[in-house]
Design an enzyme around this catalytic site. Structure first.
Site, PDB file in Angstrom:
ATOM      1  N   GLY A  80      -5.008   0.899   2.694  1.00 14.43           N
ATOM      2  CA  GLY A  80      -3.692   0.392   2.312  1.00 14.43           C
ATOM      3  C   GLY A  80      -2.880   1.406   1.529  1.00 14.43           C
ATOM      4  O   GLY A  80      -1.671   1.472   1.665  1.00 14.43           O
ATOM      5  N   GLY A 113      -4.563   7.875  -2.682  1.00 18.90           N
ATOM      6  CA  GLY A 113      -4.740   8.127  -4.103  1.00 18.90           C
ATOM      7  C   GLY A 113      -5.689   7.195  -4.832  1.00 18.90           C
ATOM      8  O   GLY A 113      -5.701   7.154  -6.064  1.00 18.90           O
ATOM      9  N   ASP A 141      -1.868   7.534   9.383  1.00 18.39           N
ATOM     10  CA  ASP A 141      -2.224   6.173   8.984  1.00 18.39           C
ATOM     11  C   ASP A 141      -1.147   5.186   9.423  1.00 18.39           C
ATOM     12  O   ASP A 141      -0.078   5.105   8.817  1.00 18.39           O
ATOM     13  CB  ASP A 141      -2.399   6.109   7.464  1.00 18.39           C
ATOM     14  CG  ASP A 141      -3.652   6.822   6.995  1.00 18.39           C
ATOM     15  OD1 ASP A 141      -4.742   6.478   7.485  1.00 18.39           O
ATOM     16  OD2 ASP A 141      -3.535   7.728   6.145  1.00 18.39           O
ATOM     17  N   ASP A 179     -13.070   8.557   4.875  1.00 17.43           N
ATOM     18  CA  ASP A 179     -11.645   8.387   4.586  1.00 17.43           C
ATOM     19  C   ASP A 179     -11.456   7.604   3.298  1.00 17.43           C
ATOM     20  O   ASP A 179     -11.807   6.427   3.238  1.00 17.43           O
ATOM     21  CB  ASP A 179     -10.968   7.652   5.769  1.00 17.43           C
ATOM     22  CG  ASP A 179      -9.464   7.510   5.579  1.00 17.43           C
ATOM     23  OD1 ASP A 179      -8.922   8.042   4.585  1.00 17.43           O
ATOM     24  OD2 ASP A 179      -8.836   6.874   6.452  1.00 17.43           O
ATOM     25  N   GLY A 180     -10.873   8.284   2.294  1.00 16.90           N
ATOM     26  CA  GLY A 180     -10.493   7.598   1.077  1.00 16.90           C
ATOM     27  C   GLY A 180     -11.063   8.220  -0.175  1.00 16.90           C
ATOM     28  O   GLY A 180     -12.282   8.274  -0.352  1.00 16.90           O
ATOM     29  N   GLY A 181     -10.180   8.735  -1.026  1.00 22.48           N
ATOM     30  CA  GLY A 181     -10.604   9.225  -2.328  1.00 22.48           C
ATOM     31  C   GLY A 181     -11.366  10.531  -2.301  1.00 22.48           C
ATOM     32  O   GLY A 181     -12.065  10.860  -3.264  1.00 22.48           O
ATOM     33  N   SER A 207      -4.104  13.652   5.400  1.00 18.10           N
ATOM     34  CA  SER A 207      -3.390  12.418   5.734  1.00 18.10           C
ATOM     35  C   SER A 207      -1.984  12.513   5.169  1.00 18.10           C
ATOM     36  O   SER A 207      -1.815  12.736   3.961  1.00 18.10           O
ATOM     37  CB  SER A 207      -4.095  11.216   5.113  1.00 18.10           C
ATOM     38  OG  SER A 207      -3.201  10.123   5.045  1.00 18.10           O
ATOM     39  N   MET A 224       0.056   1.481   9.614  1.00 19.69           N
ATOM     40  CA  MET A 224      -0.205   0.204   8.917  1.00 19.69           C
ATOM     41  C   MET A 224       0.864  -0.811   9.306  1.00 19.69           C
ATOM     42  O   MET A 224       2.051  -0.478   9.370  1.00 19.69           O
ATOM     43  CB  MET A 224      -0.165   0.414   7.401  1.00 19.69           C
ATOM     44  CG  MET A 224      -1.126   1.470   6.905  1.00 19.69           C
ATOM     45  SD  MET A 224      -1.152   1.499   5.112  1.00 19.69           S
ATOM     46  CE  MET A 224      -2.267   2.881   4.810  1.00 19.69           C
ATOM     47  N   GLY A 230      -5.874  12.815   1.584  1.00 23.99           N
ATOM     48  CA  GLY A 230      -4.474  12.472   1.361  1.00 23.99           C
ATOM     49  C   GLY A 230      -3.974  13.077   0.071  1.00 23.99           C
ATOM     50  O   GLY A 230      -3.392  14.160   0.041  1.00 23.99           O
ATOM     51  N   MET A 245     -14.786   3.974   5.668  1.00 22.67           N
ATOM     52  CA  MET A 245     -13.745   3.903   4.640  1.00 22.67           C
ATOM     53  C   MET A 245     -14.417   3.907   3.269  1.00 22.67           C
ATOM     54  O   MET A 245     -15.258   3.051   2.978  1.00 22.67           O
ATOM     55  CB  MET A 245     -12.912   2.624   4.797  1.00 22.67           C
ATOM     56  CG  MET A 245     -12.067   2.557   6.055  1.00 22.67           C
ATOM     57  SD  MET A 245     -10.908   3.928   6.257  1.00 22.67           S
ATOM     58  CE  MET A 245      -9.952   3.840   4.734  1.00 22.67           C
ATOM     59  N   HIS A 273      -4.254  13.513  10.083  1.00 18.98           N
ATOM     60  CA  HIS A 273      -4.646  12.102  10.070  1.00 18.98           C
ATOM     61  C   HIS A 273      -3.393  11.260   9.856  1.00 18.98           C
ATOM     62  O   HIS A 273      -2.679  11.440   8.869  1.00 18.98           O
ATOM     63  CB  HIS A 273      -5.656  11.896   8.939  1.00 18.98           C
ATOM     64  CG  HIS A 273      -6.197  10.513   8.810  1.00 18.98           C
ATOM     65  ND1 HIS A 273      -7.253  10.054   9.566  1.00 18.98           N
ATOM     66  CD2 HIS A 273      -5.841   9.481   7.996  1.00 18.98           C
ATOM     67  CE1 HIS A 273      -7.536   8.812   9.227  1.00 18.98           C
ATOM     68  NE2 HIS A 273      -6.691   8.430   8.278  1.00 18.98           N
ATOM     69  N   MET A 306      -4.521   0.780  11.170  1.00 13.75           N
ATOM     70  CA  MET A 306      -4.793  -0.351  10.273  1.00 13.75           C
ATOM     71  C   MET A 306      -3.840  -1.463  10.677  1.00 13.75           C
ATOM     72  O   MET A 306      -2.890  -1.802   9.966  1.00 13.75           O
ATOM     73  CB  MET A 306      -4.603   0.091   8.818  1.00 13.75           C
ATOM     74  CG  MET A 306      -5.742   0.971   8.334  1.00 13.75           C
ATOM     75  SD  MET A 306      -5.300   1.983   6.921  1.00 13.75           S
ATOM     76  CE  MET A 306      -4.530   3.352   7.777  1.00 13.75           C
ATOM     77  N   HIS A 338      -5.241   6.584  12.741  1.00 10.16           N
ATOM     78  CA  HIS A 338      -6.020   5.523  12.098  1.00 10.16           C
ATOM     79  C   HIS A 338      -5.179   4.250  12.118  1.00 10.16           C
ATOM     80  O   HIS A 338      -4.209   4.128  11.374  1.00 10.16           O
ATOM     81  CB  HIS A 338      -6.331   5.967  10.658  1.00 10.16           C
ATOM     82  CG  HIS A 338      -7.099   4.974   9.852  1.00 10.16           C
ATOM     83  ND1 HIS A 338      -7.312   5.122   8.496  1.00 10.16           N
ATOM     84  CD2 HIS A 338      -7.716   3.825  10.206  1.00 10.16           C
ATOM     85  CE1 HIS A 338      -8.032   4.103   8.052  1.00 10.16           C
ATOM     86  NE2 HIS A 338      -8.267   3.293   9.067  1.00 10.16           N
TER      87      HIS A 338
HETATM   88  C1  DX5 Z   1      -6.079   4.646   3.182  1.00 12.85           C
HETATM   89  C2  DX5 Z   1      -5.855   5.595   4.316  1.00 12.85           C
HETATM   90  C3  DX5 Z   1      -6.254   6.960   3.997  1.00 12.85           C
HETATM   91  C4  DX5 Z   1      -5.453   7.580   2.875  1.00 12.85           C
HETATM   92  C5  DX5 Z   1      -6.339   8.552   2.197  1.00 12.85           C
HETATM   93  O1  DX5 Z   1      -5.662   3.391   3.576  1.00 12.85           O
HETATM   94  O2  DX5 Z   1      -6.593   5.196   5.459  1.00 12.85           O
HETATM   95  O3  DX5 Z   1      -6.237   7.789   5.142  1.00 12.85           O
HETATM   96  O4  DX5 Z   1      -4.307   8.245   3.315  1.00 12.85           O
HETATM   97  O5  DX5 Z   1      -5.687   9.000   1.062  1.00 12.85           O
HETATM   98  P1  DX5 Z   1      -6.526   9.557  -0.160  1.00 12.85           P
HETATM   99  O6  DX5 Z   1      -7.259  10.749   0.340  1.00 12.85           O
HETATM  100  O7  DX5 Z   1      -5.486   9.889  -1.179  1.00 12.85           O
HETATM  101  O8  DX5 Z   1      -7.466   8.471  -0.614  1.00 12.85           O
HETATM  102 ZN    ZN Z   2      -6.743   6.736   7.043  1.00 10.35          ZN
END
Ligand code: DX5
Ligand code: ZN
Length: 220
Positions: free
Chosen positions: A142, A145, A36, A175-177, A9, A38, A197, A137, A34, A69, A67
Site C-alpha cells: 500500500g 517507506g 506498483d 518487496d518492502g522495506g 520501485s 494499486m 523504493g 511481501m 518495479h 495490487m 506488481h
Molecule cells: C508496497 C510496494 C512496494 C514499495 C516498496 O506496497 O509493493 O513495491 O514501493 O517501497 P519500499 O522499498 O520503500 O518499502
Molecule cells: Zn511492489
C-alpha cells in the site's frame, strides 16, 4: 553465489517527473523497474494503470516488473503483459490464480505470484510449479517507506528451500522495506531480486548513489 538484481520501485519517486525518475534508475544501473499498480480496493491507495505503464515503456528500455495490487487482476492483464517482462498478481486477490498466470504468459510476459505477510506459503503450494517468480511481501502493501517485517525473511528462506528441493524454476523477489542495512540479509534469505523504493528514491542522495550503496551492501 546468486547474483541479486535490484528493482527500484517508482512508488516513492516524484510522480510529476516519472519518466525522468525511470531514466535515473536506468542510468544508475538498475536491473529492473518495479511498477506498483494499486486500485483502491485490494489496497487503499490508487496509483496508476496501463496508460502510465505504456508511457514509461517508451521512456526507458529497462525490463518492467509490474506488481498488481488490484482485485481480480485477471480482468486487465493483457495491457500489462505487453509492456512488462514480468507481471505479478497477489494470490489473495483472485480465486483464479492459474488462469491469471496463463493469461500473463499468453500475453508475452513471465508470470509471478505475490504473498502478503499474513499469507502462509501453503497458499501458493498449487501454483508454485507454474510460477516464474514469487514475490514475498516484507511489508503490508500500500505504501513505500515502511519497515521490513523480519519474520518474512524466514518465510523467504523456507520458500528458497522448497524451490531448490523440488527443482522449480521460480525466482524469489523480496518487496518492502529493503535498505542498505538489511539487503545482505534479504540476499542470504534466498532472494534473486530486491525491490527498493524509499532506499533508492529519497531526499538523502541521488538514485545512482543509492543504487551503488545497495550494490555495495550486497557485495559485502
Ligand atoms: C508496497 C510496494 C512496494 C514499495 C516498496 O506496497 O509493493 O513495491 O514501493 O517501497 P519500499 O522499498 O520503500 O518499502
Ligand atoms: Zn511492489
Amino acid at each position: 553465489m546468486r547474483t541479486v538484481r535490484l528493482a527500484p520501485s517508482i512508488l516513492t519517486a516524484d510522480f510529476g517527473r516519472l519518466a525522468d525518475e525511470a531514466r535515473a534508475a536506468e542510468a544508475g544501473g538498475a536491473d529492473l523497474l518495479h511498477l506498483d499498480v494499486m486500485d483502491g480496493h485490494f489496497v487503499p491507495v490508487i496509483t496508476f494503470g496501463p496508460a502510465v505503464v505504456e508511457a514509461l515503456r517508451r521512456a526507458v528500455s529497462l525490463p518492467f516488473d509490474v506488481h498488481l495490487m488490484v482485485a481480480e487482476p485477471e480482468r486487465r492483464l493483457d495491457a500489462y503483459a505487453e509492456a512488462a517482462a514480468t507481471v505479478n498478481v497477489h494470490v489473495e486477490a483472485t480465486a483464479h490464480v492459474h488462469r491469471a498466470l496463463d493469461l500473463i504468459r499468453r500475453g508475452g510476459a513471465e508470470a509471478g505470484v505475490c504473498l502478503n505477510p499474513g499469507t502462509p506459503l501453503a497458499a501458493i503450494e498449487e501454483s508454485l510449479p507454474e510460477a516464474d517468480q514469487v514475490t514475498v511481501m516484507t511489508v503490508n502493501p500500500g505504501w513505500g517507506g515502511q519497515r521490513l517485517i523480519p519474520s518474512q525473511l524466514d518465510k523467504a528462506a523456507r520458500l528458497r528451500e522448497t524451490i531448490d528441493a523440488r527443482g522449480y524454476g521460480a525466482r524469489i523477489q523480496i518487496d518492502g522495506g529493503v535498505t542498505v542495512a538489511n539487503a545482505a540479509r534479504c540476499a542470504a534469505a534466498g532472494a534473486d531480486a530486491l525491490v527498493c523504493g524509499g532506499s533508492v528514491y529519497n531526499e538523502r542522495a541521488g538514485v545512482a548513489e543509492n543504487l551503488a550503496a545497495l550494490r555495495a551492501a550486497l557485495d559485502g
